[in-house]
Design an enzyme around this catalytic site. Structure first.
Site, mmCIF file in Angstrom:
data_model
loop_
_atom_site.group_PDB
_atom_site.id
_atom_site.type_symbol
_atom_site.label_atom_id
_atom_site.label_comp_id
_atom_site.label_asym_id
_atom_site.label_seq_id
_atom_site.Cartn_x
_atom_site.Cartn_y
_atom_site.Cartn_z
ATOM 1 C CB CYS A 135 -1.712 4.706 4.002
ATOM 2 S SG CYS A 135 -2.718 5.786 5.154
ATOM 3 C CG LEU A 136 2.793 7.101 7.933
ATOM 4 C CD1 LEU A 136 3.635 5.970 8.306
ATOM 5 C CD2 LEU A 136 3.538 8.384 7.646
#
Length: 173
Positions: A135-136
Site C-alpha cells: 500500500c502507501l
C-alpha cells in the site's frame, strides 16, 4: 435482578483483567495469541478463561525492498496493491502489481479465477501462492494480509515500507 447482576459483573471484570496471568501461545499452537486465566477468590465465582487470537498470519510476514524486487523478477509472488485506484494514478504503482482496493480484498479473494481476472486484470492467486500485499506505507497491506490469512491463504506477506519505500529505493538505484 438480572440487570443488577450484569452491572455487578461489569465491575468485577476490569479487576480480573488487571490481575490476570498471560500465557503467550497457549491458545493456538504456532499462532500469535494470548490466554488470560482469570480467577476471583470470592465464593461462587468460577475461573474465567479468555482466549483471543490477534492474527491468523504467520509470524514472519515482512518483505524488504530487495526481497520484493527478487520476487517480482522471478515471478515468484502475486503482488497486490491495496490502495485506491486514484492513489495509483496520482502517485504511481509497483510494476507487476495488481490493484485490489483494501475494501474489496475479502470479496476479491473469494471470486472465481475468470471473474477476478476480468475485474482486476491479473491472475487470481491460489491459496498456496506467495502473495505480497503493498500500500502507501504498510498499514493497509497488513490489514489485507490478515484478511487473506483468515480466508486460508498460506503464504501471505506484506511490504511494510509500501509505495513510499519503493520510490525512495528506486531513486537510489
Amino acid at each position: 435482578m438480572a440487570l443488577r447482576r450484569c452491572w455487578r459483573f461489569a465491575g468485577v471484570v476490569p479487576r480480573l483483567l488487571w490481575n490476570s496471568t498471560v500465557l503467550p501461545g497457549a491458545c493456538v499452537p504456532g499462532g500469535r495469541s494470548s490466554v488470560s486465566s482469570l480467577v476471583n477468590t470470592h465464593p461462587g465465582y468460577h475461573q474465567l478463561l479468555l482466549c483471543s487470537r490477534f492474527s491468523s498470519a504467520p509470524a514472519s510476514t515482512d518483505v524488504t525492498y530487495e526481497q520484493l524486487k527478487q520476487l517480482l523478477a522471478g515471478r515468484k509472488a502475486v503482488v497486490i496493491d491495496v490502495r485506491e485506484p486514484w492513489e495509483l494514478r496520482e502517485y504511481g504503482f509497483i510494476p507487476g502489481s495488481i490493484n485490489v482496493p483494501l475494501g474489496q480484498v475479502n470479496t476479491a479473494l473469494q471470486l472465481g479465477a475468470d471473474e477476478f481476472k476480468e475485474k482486476y486484470g491479473g491472475e487470481m492467486p491460489q491459496q498456496t501462492d506467495n502473495i505480497v500485499f503493498t500500500c502507501l506505507a504498510g498499514i493497509r497491506s497488513k490489514n489485507a494480509l490478515d484478511t487473506a490469512a483468515s480466508l486460508g491463504y498460506k503464504d501471505v506477506q506484506h511490504y511494510p515500507g509500501g509505495w513510499q519505500d519503493w520510490v525512495k529505493n528506486e531513486q537510489h538505484n
